[in-house]
Scaffold this motif. Structure first.
Motif, mmCIF file in Angstrom:
data_model
loop_
_atom_site.group_PDB
_atom_site.id
_atom_site.type_symbol
_atom_site.label_atom_id
_atom_site.label_comp_id
_atom_site.label_asym_id
_atom_site.label_seq_id
_atom_site.Cartn_x
_atom_site.Cartn_y
_atom_site.Cartn_z
ATOM 1 N N MET A 57 0.852 -1.197 0.000
ATOM 2 C CA MET A 57 0.000 0.000 0.000
ATOM 3 C C MET A 57 0.880 1.237 0.000
ATOM 4 O O MET A 57 2.081 1.172 0.273
ATOM 5 C CB MET A 57 -0.926 -0.004 1.217
ATOM 6 N N VAL A 58 0.255 2.369 -0.300
ATOM 7 C CA VAL A 58 0.870 3.680 -0.090
ATOM 8 C C VAL A 58 0.250 4.222 1.192
ATOM 9 O O VAL A 58 -0.960 4.442 1.257
ATOM 10 C CB VAL A 58 0.605 4.631 -1.268
ATOM 11 N N SER A 59 1.061 4.404 2.211
ATOM 12 C CA SER A 59 0.538 4.738 3.524
ATOM 13 C C SER A 59 0.120 6.202 3.644
ATOM 14 O O SER A 59 0.787 7.106 3.127
ATOM 15 C CB SER A 59 1.588 4.432 4.593
ATOM 16 N N ASP A 60 -0.984 6.424 4.357
ATOM 17 C CA ASP A 60 -1.380 7.785 4.730
ATOM 18 C C ASP A 60 -1.452 7.906 6.251
ATOM 19 O O ASP A 60 -2.157 8.760 6.795
ATOM 20 C CB ASP A 60 -2.725 8.165 4.096
ATOM 21 N N LEU A 70 5.187 9.745 0.037
ATOM 22 C CA LEU A 70 5.674 9.874 -1.334
ATOM 23 C C LEU A 70 6.833 10.875 -1.431
ATOM 24 O O LEU A 70 7.763 10.694 -2.216
ATOM 25 C CB LEU A 70 4.526 10.296 -2.248
ATOM 26 N N LYS A 71 6.780 11.913 -0.627
ATOM 27 C CA LYS A 71 7.847 12.921 -0.619
ATOM 28 C C LYS A 71 9.191 12.281 -0.287
ATOM 29 O O LYS A 71 10.218 12.587 -0.917
ATOM 30 C CB LYS A 71 7.509 13.998 0.414
ATOM 31 N N HIS A 72 9.200 11.371 0.685
ATOM 32 C CA HIS A 72 10.450 10.761 1.139
ATOM 33 C C HIS A 72 10.741 9.427 0.455
ATOM 34 O O HIS A 72 11.640 8.697 0.873
ATOM 35 C CB HIS A 72 10.414 10.577 2.654
ATOM 36 N N ALA A 133 0.611 -5.909 8.346
ATOM 37 C CA ALA A 133 0.274 -5.183 9.573
ATOM 38 C C ALA A 133 -0.454 -3.876 9.292
ATOM 39 O O ALA A 133 -0.479 -2.996 10.146
ATOM 40 C CB ALA A 133 1.554 -4.908 10.368
ATOM 41 N N GLU A 134 -1.044 -3.737 8.102
ATOM 42 C CA GLU A 134 -1.639 -2.448 7.753
ATOM 43 C C GLU A 134 -3.055 -2.655 7.203
ATOM 44 O O GLU A 134 -3.264 -3.424 6.276
ATOM 45 C CB GLU A 134 -0.802 -1.733 6.680
ATOM 46 N N ASP A 135 -4.009 -1.921 7.768
ATOM 47 C CA ASP A 135 -5.378 -1.975 7.252
ATOM 48 C C ASP A 135 -5.437 -1.478 5.810
ATOM 49 O O ASP A 135 -6.250 -1.949 5.016
ATOM 50 C CB ASP A 135 -6.305 -1.134 8.124
ATOM 51 N N ARG A 136 -4.557 -0.524 5.464
ATOM 52 C CA ARG A 136 -4.557 -0.012 4.088
ATOM 53 C C ARG A 136 -4.202 -1.124 3.099
ATOM 54 O O ARG A 136 -4.714 -1.152 1.982
ATOM 55 C CB ARG A 136 -3.561 1.154 3.959
#
Length: 433
Positions: A57-60, A70-72, A133-136
């Motif tokens: 995923m892409v985390s928020d 995304l910046k880092h 480990a991520e709901d996303r």
């Protein structure tokens, strides 16, 4: 007590390398060539294996937005299995260990994939087992949220049962290639599995030939009691974090006791501790380097964004100059959260991040002084080795060279790490000492 030889491995992400520094490849490593160069360097230095981490995923999580992620360049993150295959194809002894999740790969698909790549890798493939480990991530696969932490391990336990049966569905001598009878494989040595469990079912057999190792080398990071027991039951090598020699020794002793409780030989499970050595020609130069990194606001934000991504705790909500709340909990990577918070009681968040230049114990100095520290640490802990990872931002050529051509020769001169491989297969090299 002097340390005996110990193992070295490397932990990386298939992400943009150090794209805005002077020593990266420009941050566009998606054809894998940069990481193939890394693999060749690690093999030249005698590393046992490379682990390729993954998230789906892409985390928020940090600030409720994907902006910092995304910046880092924490994302984009490409699939680790094709990269592992490419690395294996371009090396001859280094083990390759991509991450695959029991929560999202169907067991038959994963078992088949592992067998296939172990053949391509000539017996040098491993699997880093995660439950995610991520709901996303779960929401990318049609779920609202992940299953509860303990239930994920119950499911993973059954998952390992079914994939092991699938790997064993072909006997080692099932392929006969009998020209007289025109028989390629003996059907009496290829068996249906007919697995029906609480969570999974699979008819079997695999439609792939038994792999060179029989099953891949199994890698896992078990931190919680449930995770430790799972790792001790199945893993050939474990990713661990310890904030002091005593903590590291306690963890390893616990794993070995649990492994013995599962009927295993404790020495068959190698515990490697995650560290980020920082070396330079003089103590003054290396301390100045660390100070530059840890005082950089971009570095602080990067560390907290990455930590938010893996724990699903929004660290942007906390004051950098205050201690963290003691009651922080997560359904994400509990071990990572606990290891971060245990770095120093009463320390501010900024101070905790400053300690984050090296996961676990600090290894900062000249190649010789760090080699001495690593030897002393292993002697105190009892074994089995270290899993190295880049300390700040993306991976870069300079850091790789400082380790493979600076630190490793210092370790080899002390007889602490291998100078050549004894075997062709990954598991055999892991069990050599």
């Amino acid at each position: 007590m002097a340390a005996e030889r110990f193992h070295l491995a490397w932990f990386l992400n298939f992400v943009a390398d150090s794209w805005n520094g002077q020593w990266g490849s420009g941050g566009m490593p998606w054809d894998g060539e940069f990481y193939v160069e890394v693999a060749k360097d690690l093999e030249r230095a005698g590393f046992d294996y490379v682990v390729i981490e993954d998230k789906l995923m892409v985390s928020d999580a940090y600030g409720g937005s994907t902006e910092s992620n995304l910046k880092h360049a924490i994302a984009p993150k490409h699939d680790p299995v094709p990269l592992a295959t490419l690395m294996a194809y371009n090396t001859s002894r280094l083990g390759v260990v991509p991450t695959m999740s029991t929560s999202f790969y169907p067991p038959f698909l994963l078992a088949r994939l592992c067998a296939t790549v172990d053949h391509i890798a000539h017996g040098r493939f491993g699997w880093n087992i995660v439950t995610s480990a991520e709901d996303r991530s779960a929401q990318n696969f049609g779920l609202e949220k992940l299953y509860e932490h303990s239930l994920r391990y119950d499911m993973a336990d059954e998952y390992l049962d079914v994939v092991t049966q699938l790997w064993d569905s072909w006997e080692p001598d099932a392929v006969v290639r009998d020209r007289a009878t025109g028989t390629y494989a003996d059907h009496t040595k290829v068996h249906q599995v007919d697995f029906r469990g609480r969570f999974y079912s699979s008819r079997g057999p695999l439609n792939t030939v038994r792999s060179p190792q029989g099953r891949p080398v199994l890698c896992q990071a078990g931190a919680s009691p449930k995770g430790r027991d799972f790792a001790a039951k199945y893993a050939d090598t474990i990713i661990a974090v310890g904030n002091s020699p005593a903590e590291m020794k306690s963890y390893r002793d616990d794993i070995r006791e649990r492994a013995q409780g599962h009927g295993r030989k404790p020495d068959d499970c190698k515990v490697l501790f995650l560290v980020s050595p920082v070396v330079d020609e003089t103590e003054e130069a290396v301390r100045a380097k660390v100070q530059r990194w840890t005082s950089d606001p971009a570095y602080i934000e990067h560390v907290l964004t990455e930590l938010s991504s893996i724990t699903e705790v929004d660290f942007s909500q906390f004051d950098l100059d205050q201690p963290l709340p003691e009651d922080l909990t997560t359904n994400g990577e509990r071990g990572s959260l606990e290891a971060f918070m245990q770095r120093g009681s009463g320390k501010t968040l900024r101070e905790l991040v400053g300690l984050g230049i090296s996961p676990g114990v600090e290894l900062v100095g000249t190649p010789d002084s760090v080699a001495d520290k690593m030897g002393e640490l292993m002697a105190e802990v009892g074994g089995d080795g270290f899993l190295l990872t880049c300390p700040s931002g993306g991976l870069n050529r300079r850091y790789i060279t400082e380790i493979t051509d600076g630190l490793v020769p210092a370790l080899q001169r002390r007889g602490l790490t291998r100078t050549s491989y004894g075997f062709e297969h990954f598991r055999d090299n892991l069990l050599e000492f």
